[in-house]
Each structure stands twice: as C-alpha cells, then as structure tokens.
Design a protein around this motif. Structure first.
Motif, PDB file in Angstrom:
ATOM      1  N   THR A  31       0.740  -1.245   0.003  1.00  0.00           N
ATOM      2  CA  THR A  31      -0.124  -0.041   0.052  1.00  0.00           C
ATOM      3  C   THR A  31       0.827   1.241   0.026  1.00  0.00           C
ATOM      4  OG1 THR A  31      -0.001   0.225   2.564  1.00  0.00           O
ATOM      5  CG2 THR A  31      -1.994  -1.161   1.212  1.00  0.00           C
ATOM      6  N   ARG A  51      -3.726   1.127   5.237  1.00  0.00           N
ATOM      7  CA  ARG A  51      -4.227   1.990   4.204  1.00  0.00           C
ATOM      8  C   ARG A  51      -4.529   3.455   4.944  1.00  0.00           C
ATOM      9  NH1 ARG A  51      -6.136  -0.269  -0.350  1.00  0.00           N
ATOM     10  NH2 ARG A  51      -6.307  -2.521  -0.294  1.00  0.00           N
ATOM     11  N   GLU A  56      -7.801   7.213   0.930  1.00  0.00           N
ATOM     12  CA  GLU A  56      -8.986   6.502   0.433  1.00  0.00           C
ATOM     13  C   GLU A  56      -9.962   7.491   0.126  1.00  0.00           C
ATOM     14  OE1 GLU A  56      -9.238   2.934   0.092  1.00  0.00           O
ATOM     15  OE2 GLU A  56      -7.107   2.933   0.211  1.00  0.00           O
TER      16      GLU A  56
END
Length: 100
Positions: A31, A51, A56
């Motif tokens: 990631t 994450r 995001e």
C-alpha cells in the motif's frame, strides 16, 4: 508476523513510507503506508501494512467527481441527439404537408 497470532498495540499511526523505507521494509510494498505495532505477548516491534484514510477519501471523491462528469456528458449527448431527431421528424412532417 506476531500481529496475526497475538494481541497488539499500535505504536505509530498509519504513515506514508519514505523512499528508504520502501526499499528496506517489505510491509511498505502493498500500500505504500505502514504502522508500527507492538505485540503484547512477545514484546516485539513490527511493521504492518495499512491504508491511509485520507488517501482513500481522496480517491473516493475523485471517483465520484469523474462519475458525475461522465454522467453529465452522457446527459448532454442525449439532449443533443434528441434535438437532432426532433428536428428531422419536424422536417419530415413539413415535407409531407408540402407534398399534399
């Protein structure tokens, strides 16, 4: 990894990996973000891939924006096409009336 089999505490929140960390810490690979954790039983410090919530969210809103742009473009094309078809139909009716 110890965090899969025992309880752990997050020692450092999810952060972007630096160039050096990308090369040296395998957890950075999937990631590009890692968090430092401390396993409770073995007292080992390890890195875990994670994450970023901010990244995001940014990707989500970029997707929503692009979807809205595509929808607006499609709606505009539909309106333009309908106008062309209406104009053709009116022209056809006009020609039929003139031929009578």
């Amino acid at each position: 990894p110890c965090w899969r089999v025992e309880q752990f505490v997050v020692a450092q929140e999810c952060t972007r990996c630096s160039g050096f960390e990308m090369k040296t810490i395998p957890a950075c690979g999937p990631t590009g973000f890692i968090e430092k954790i401390n396993c409770a039983s073995s007292h080992r410090d390890e890195y875990k891939s994670c994450r970023s919530a901010a990244l995001e969210a940014q990707r989500f809103w970029r997707f929503v924006g692009s979807a809205l742009a595509v929808a607006a473009a499609a709606a505009a094309l539909v309106v333009l096409r309908q106008r062309v078809l209406d104009r053709r139909a009116l022209e056809k009716v006009r020609k039929q009336i003139e031929s009578i």
